[in-house]
Write a protein that holds these residues in place. Sequence first.
Motif, PDB file in Angstrom:
ATOM      1  N   THR A 841       7.747   4.700 -19.265  1.00  0.00           N
ATOM      2  CA  THR A 841       8.988   4.679 -18.486  1.00  0.00           C
ATOM      3  C   THR A 841       9.969   5.635 -19.139  1.00  0.00           C
ATOM      4  OG1 THR A 841       8.651   2.367 -17.884  1.00  0.00           O
ATOM      5  CG2 THR A 841      10.852   3.247 -17.598  1.00  0.00           C
ATOM      6  N   GLN A 849      12.083   6.952 -14.246  1.00  0.00           N
ATOM      7  CA  GLN A 849      10.737   7.331 -13.828  1.00  0.00           C
ATOM      8  C   GLN A 849       9.705   6.432 -14.490  1.00  0.00           C
ATOM      9  OE1 GLN A 849       8.639  10.999 -15.289  1.00  0.00           O
ATOM     10  NE2 GLN A 849       8.752  11.600 -13.132  1.00  0.00           N
ATOM     11  N   TRP A 850       8.694   6.065 -13.706  1.00  0.00           N
ATOM     12  CA  TRP A 850       7.578   5.268 -14.211  1.00  0.00           C
ATOM     13  C   TRP A 850       6.283   6.043 -13.971  1.00  0.00           C
ATOM     14  CZ3 TRP A 850      11.657   3.609 -11.374  1.00  0.00           C
ATOM     15  CH2 TRP A 850      12.432   2.559 -11.887  1.00  0.00           C
ATOM     16  N   THR A 851       5.386   5.989 -14.943  1.00  0.00           N
ATOM     17  CA  THR A 851       4.063   6.585 -14.794  1.00  0.00           C
ATOM     18  C   THR A 851       3.030   5.477 -14.921  1.00  0.00           C
ATOM     19  OG1 THR A 851       4.826   8.656 -15.780  1.00  0.00           O
ATOM     20  CG2 THR A 851       2.446   8.311 -15.676  1.00  0.00           C
ATOM     21  N   SER A 882       4.621  10.779  -6.669  1.00  0.00           N
ATOM     22  CA  SER A 882       3.791  11.985  -6.775  1.00  0.00           C
ATOM     23  C   SER A 882       2.571  11.902  -5.870  1.00  0.00           C
ATOM     24  CB  SER A 882       3.353  12.209  -8.226  1.00  0.00           C
ATOM     25  OG  SER A 882       2.550  11.127  -8.678  1.00  0.00           O
ATOM     26  N   THR A 895      -3.674   8.847 -12.087  1.00  0.00           N
ATOM     27  CA  THR A 895      -2.373   8.715 -12.749  1.00  0.00           C
ATOM     28  C   THR A 895      -1.301   9.288 -11.831  1.00  0.00           C
ATOM     29  OG1 THR A 895      -3.384   8.912 -14.942  1.00  0.00           O
ATOM     30  CG2 THR A 895      -1.013   9.325 -14.774  1.00  0.00           C
ATOM     31  N   SER A 897       3.108   9.050 -10.627  1.00  0.00           N
ATOM     32  CA  SER A 897       4.451   8.723 -11.119  1.00  0.00           C
ATOM     33  C   SER A 897       5.390   8.468  -9.955  1.00  0.00           C
ATOM     34  CB  SER A 897       4.993   9.861 -11.991  1.00  0.00           C
ATOM     35  OG  SER A 897       5.158  11.036 -11.224  1.00  0.00           O
ATOM     36  N   SER A 899       9.846   8.090  -9.331  1.00  0.00           N
ATOM     37  CA  SER A 899      11.205   8.034  -9.867  1.00  0.00           C
ATOM     38  C   SER A 899      12.138   7.578  -8.753  1.00  0.00           C
ATOM     39  CB  SER A 899      11.645   9.395 -10.413  1.00  0.00           C
ATOM     40  OG  SER A 899      11.681  10.361  -9.386  1.00  0.00           O
TER      41      SER A 899
END
Length: 924
Positions: A841, A849-851, A882, A895, A897, A899
């Motif tokens: 984060t 933003q979180w991934t 994304s 993976t 992300s 935001s």
Amino acid sequence: MKIYNRVAYLILVCTFSAMSLRAQNSGVKQVQLSNFQLQSSAIVKTGGSALSAVNYKSANLWYAVKVPSTVLTGLVANGVYPSPYQALNNMRIPDASDEFNKQYGLEKFSHIPGNPNPWKKPYWYRTTFKVPAADKGKIFQLIFKGINYRAEVWLNGKRIADSTQMVGMFAEHNLNVSGQVLAGGNNALAVKIYPLDYPGLPDKEQLEAMGPFYLNGGPTGDIGKNVTMLCSAGWDWMPPVRDRNMGIWQPVYLRTTGAVTIGRPKLVTHLASLPDTSTADLSLSLTLSNYTQQATSGKLLVNIKPENFTGKAIQFTKAIAVKAGEAKALSLTPSQISELYVRNPKLWWPNGYGRANLYRIRLQYSNAGKVTDDTTFVFGIRTVSSKATDVNGFTRREFYVNGKRVHLNGGAWVPDMMVNRDSARYDHELHLCRTANVNLVRIWGGGITPPDHFWNACDKYGLMVWSDFWITGDTQGEFKGSPDYPLEANVFTKNVISTIYRIRNHPSLLVWTGGNEGHARRELYDVMRNSIIMLDGTRPFIPSSSGFAKLPVGWEGAWPDNKPSGVYSGGPYAWKDPKEYYKLADAGKDWVFKDETGLPSQPPYNTLAKNIPDTTWDKKLPFPLNNMWGYHDAATGAGKYDEYYNDMVSRYGKPTSRLDFSNKMQLMNATGYQGIFEAAGHKLTETGGVMLWKLNAAFPSVIWQIYDWYLQPNAGYYFMQNAVEPLHIQFNQNDSTVAVVNRMHKPTGTLMLEANVYNTSTKQLFHQLATASLDDEGVKNVIPLAYVLKPVKELSFVELSLKNVKGQVLSRNTYWMAPGNDYTALNKLPKTQLKTTLLKTVKSKTEQQWTLQISNNSNQLAFFVRPQLMVKGEELRPSYWSASYITLAPHQSSTISVSAPLSKINGTPTITVEGWNVAKQTVN
């Protein structure tokens, strides 16, 4: 030019917040006047002189409004009328057309007794403000960034401007009020806003679902008599705006300066040695206006520094004398000022081609040690151009930025129905566009030239802008209306010139266009073209948004090449099978540059009840529709929502619930938008671009949008995002070949392609690895799949991935195929489970933003997986993902992300993940 004995109209291109910050150390300031009172002149009979007296007191009720605000926006905010955006509320508000009101019995809703049409007479906006005593002797300017349609301005009992001076929706007005402002006391401002000269007759309302679409601009197109937002009379994606957006629709400022002011700055950047970009020439021009009867001998101070990157500043000064009452034009070039020759500049690049590097220039004029004016704006170092080529009888136009060809991917931008977008809303919407890999936003000619907030955001996000002037084929005679519209050539001319001055410094502005699907009459066409050449001269002009609208013989064409527009509208606007888009792209013709195509775009389930508040199914209509859907664009016409619905049923089966309906419509959106952009992408170097009709929504709607009015993206948004990514793997649906598309102007290196075909039980029917590389922009066909898919007699999935030599995933893609387009087997797809891990984060000043990693550890394919960022049980909007609606093959991970603006996070966020055959899970 002598200026001190007249009311000056000066066009200032500047960043207002920055000016306000300068006030503490330079005495120059700009204050926004926001708190106004509003009332109709049918109720308030007092004249402007009395209304603009500081001691004026009224026996009538006035409504408090925050300017910018149209009249109807202010009345809705005060509870006089219901919100026109919602449900069928617009049918409870009288219209500006008497004929229309009689047709629908809307007179009874007027809030003014004895006035069945409350928009026929002018409205007054009134405010008071204080000016410090220390500002006595300063120059004061009232700046109106935009009014609609005419205005009369009174200050402290005196009329400053009348309705012949202030007219048209797109002109900026700067009024010298130095002789009327009272420093050290209260001041009263009264603005009389007049309605449109001709309100226009709207078409019949869309009160039936699956009924006929609204005729654009009404049955006669007579709204085109005005220089205004033409769609305010209604278009086939929004109803008529009842007051036609009369009001003060852009900000009002009081600007305080010294005796000499800076006006109309123009900064031109030139890359003289292309393809070498190691140096840039800057040219600066502006006007210094001396408002006194005393000559000044001062100096211009110029400071240029990076705005969104780190680097050295450029500074210089130049001594300049300005005579009494003079408006002195000044031009500075690198031959005069060596500092304007920039070495190793950081260039502004469009989204997908590089960073949108920005600089800020600050201009000050100083006399006797005191700064008399101080202005600043952001710019980018870049150059743009275009080229027109004949391709089998069709002109194809291509655009270049910094000497590199850019393939335009984006769409038309339409205004909010009641022009209610503020700076935050513009930023959120354009951030959504940037995240969707859009690189071009088209300002459509039936709408508005947007406020400064729009242009600032486009500069920041690397979004090129195509700007139509306010001409449409539906109002100026191509289809209906008349070539005589707009009626007042002088009003149109002033609005054109003002607009060019206002936006010409923005690096995002790529091209000027003479209008939408038609041309203004010769007199006005020449005004546009010649004004652009004289006042800008740094970017192309094309005659029209559609090459199908042929210029009359003898008219000058595009500038500077004098050729046809080379871009084409005409759709299709309805949903098509992806294979149909490939046929169009392969045929070329108008798809050498297709600037209008799109499809109905049902929002996801999350916002279904917001867009259509009536959730009751009318069993005379397909499930779950009722007639409220018609008002929100579930109609026939160009979009053919009826065919869109029927195609959904024939492919995926009848919906069993509102959720099932919404999800199946997302499959339609996904394949539709994927088809448009991948079909154009497989002809990347043979087309100039492809653009949607349209990107956004004017009000809650179910058609032509990649995200809805509530900022909720549909699945098509993410399939577009994927289709136009810089490096992309795709399955060409014309010849069943797996291809790599490189949109970048650099080598890809060795790429590793993987193609898999699965059935619904996730039995692997095909697997192949291959390698490829591209040296520059281009397309390479790599893996043929026709022989693999031909014998498959069941629903199958084509799953593709693209990696670099390090094994890093660069692109992923999925397709679902079925004989006879029978995809009903999806309804019985075996269930599976996913594992979602929050990796990190990150919190910035404006966003969080979180991934996360989503993993499919099972032996079953996970289809149409959608993560959502949730707060208090509702999806956070906007959220910038994304990727979404992804498919994961067995033992595959992705993976991604997300935001979101901190201003929208009012609670503890959670992330949910669910899919077509995946139960919902929550990640805290």
